[in-house]
Design an enzyme around this catalytic site. Structure first.
Site, PDB file in Angstrom:
ATOM      1  N   ALA A 253       0.811  -1.240   0.000  1.00  0.00           N
ATOM      2  CA  ALA A 253       0.000   0.000   0.000  1.00  0.00           C
ATOM      3  C   ALA A 253       0.837   1.280   0.000  1.00  0.00           C
ATOM      4  O   ALA A 253       0.290   2.360   0.212  1.00  0.00           O
ATOM      5  CB  ALA A 253      -0.998   0.025   1.149  1.00  0.00           C
ATOM      6  N   ALA A 254       2.128   1.167  -0.283  1.00  0.00           N
ATOM      7  CA  ALA A 254       2.946   2.391  -0.398  1.00  0.00           C
ATOM      8  C   ALA A 254       2.371   3.270  -1.510  1.00  0.00           C
ATOM      9  O   ALA A 254       2.192   4.477  -1.343  1.00  0.00           O
ATOM     10  CB  ALA A 254       4.394   2.032  -0.709  1.00  0.00           C
ATOM     11  N   GLY A 255       2.079   2.651  -2.626  1.00  0.00           N
ATOM     12  CA  GLY A 255       1.522   3.388  -3.761  1.00  0.00           C
ATOM     13  C   GLY A 255       0.138   3.949  -3.424  1.00  0.00           C
ATOM     14  O   GLY A 255      -0.207   5.061  -3.838  1.00  0.00           O
ATOM     15  N   ASP A 256      -0.642   3.190  -2.672  1.00  0.00           N
ATOM     16  CA  ASP A 256      -1.984   3.663  -2.302  1.00  0.00           C
ATOM     17  C   ASP A 256      -1.887   4.871  -1.378  1.00  0.00           C
ATOM     18  O   ASP A 256      -2.628   5.844  -1.523  1.00  0.00           O
ATOM     19  CB  ASP A 256      -2.762   2.537  -1.611  1.00  0.00           C
ATOM     20  CG  ASP A 256      -2.959   1.348  -2.523  1.00  0.00           C
ATOM     21  OD1 ASP A 256      -2.994   1.545  -3.753  1.00  0.00           O
ATOM     22  OD2 ASP A 256      -3.050   0.216  -2.016  1.00  0.00           O
TER      23      ASP A 256
END
Ligand code: ATP
Ligand code: RIB
Length: 313
Positions: A253-256
């Site tokens: 979820a880094a991108g989220d």
């Protein structure tokens, strides 16, 4: 008042298994822990926007089951307006099985469940939310037909469209006409190579891929580069925004987190450069914590860090 954000996308229950190393085909290994953590790219991005102070509503579908209840409760407590999330009786909540190794890298398998019913008809029924929002954010874990319809509708209404093209679509799967309606496209390295129909994996291929997407009418391409930060490619040229140096424990979820943070700052009226700095900082915190929604920081934590690091955007 901050502009309204609408996130249209998936909600999953993540079953996260920690292990020393990923199994290879045919291998059985012993995992260390199994945790159930609310996830799904759409829900994670809405959660990030909510925790980071955005006025955010979500459209998506869960099952009428305990995973769906938990997901909605978690988003409510993050400040997301969940009133229009649909609970389907015939489908279970989407699930994701996530392997995380001791380096913090992950492998993910998603089973769509109720996310597969987040269709055009449901979006049409919720047209008022499109009308009332200024930013509309999509990812690629709901049916393509619904994504394309939603992007066109948001564009037609004059809204700013953000697409995080994850999981990576096949080349040509997003028609050029739809690409030209996107204001902010946020692929990671793999996704930009695939969308830009490049074969290499080096920075030149990434830049060429992003350039091709720009030529197709995308407003701004923001390529997330993991620990390297972000490459912004737009009409003003190419700029790198480096990431903070941290010890990553789980990059899920880094991108989220990046997408939720980015749109939150844009909705607050920040410049794109300021929004990228904020989003880089928020997601650098997320990678130091385990899980998807559990890893997303509060707004105050990000600002404190930006002040203590003397980050100048
Ligand atoms: P995921 O699919 O795991 O959600 P992604 O591949 O979409 O991630 P990344 O490019 O890995 O996205 O990361 C998004 C952003 O998170 C980066 O642009 C950066 O700001 C931050 N980030 C990711 N990994 C690190 C790291 N190791 N150190 C610091 N920041 C990081
Ligand atoms: O981006 C991370 C997310 O991808 C996880 O939460 C998982 O549910 C998958 O959708």
């Amino acid at each position: 008042m901050d502009k309204q954000i609408l996130v249209v996308g998936s909600l999953n229950m993540d079953m996260v298994i920690e292990m020393d190393k990923m199994p290879v085909t045919g291998e059985t290994i012993l995992g260390k822990t199994l945790s159930y953590i609310p996830g799904g790219k759409g829900a994670n991005q809405a959660c990030a926007a909510g925790k980071l102070g955005g006025s955010v509503r979500m459209l998506g579908c869960v099952g009428a089951d305990s995973f769906g209840e938990r997901q909605i409760k978690n988003l409510d407590s993050a400040g997301v307006n969940t009133e229009s999330i649909c609970q389907r009786v015939k489908e279970p909540t989407g699930t994701a099985v996530i392997y995380v190794n001791k380096e913090g890298d992950n492998s993910i398998v998603v089973v769509a469940g109720a996310n597969g019913t987040c269709d055009k008809k449901y979006l049409e029924q919720n047209d008022k939310l499109f009308q009332d929002s200024e930013f509309v954010v999509f990812q690629m874990e709901i049916p393509y037909e619904a994504i394309c319809y939603g992007i066109s509708r948001a564009h037609e209404l004059g809204k700013k469209v953000v697409l995080n093209p994850a999981p990576a679509p096949q080349p040509g799967e997003i028609p050029d006409e739809i690409l030209s309606q996107i204001d902010y496209l946020t692929p990671n390295e793999t996704e930009v190579i695939q969308l830009g129909e490049e074969c290499g994996s080096d920075m030149e291929s990434i830049k060429r891929g992003a350039g091709k997407l720009l030529d197709k009418g995308v407003g701004h391409v923001l390529v997330t580069l993991g620990s390297q930060g972000v490459l912004l490619v737009d009409a003003d040229g190419e700029r790198i925004f480096p990431a903070r140096k941290v010890q990553a424990v789980d990059t899920t979820a880094a991108g989220d987190c990046f997408n939720g943070a980015l749109v939150t700052r844009l909705a607050e009226g920040a410049s794109l450069e300021e929004a990228i700095c904020f989003a880089n900082c928020a997601s650098s915190i997320a990678v130091t914590r385990k899980g998807a929604q559990s890893s997303i920081p509060q707004k105050s934590e990000v600002w404190e860090l930006m002040h203590s690091d003397k980050v100048v955007c």
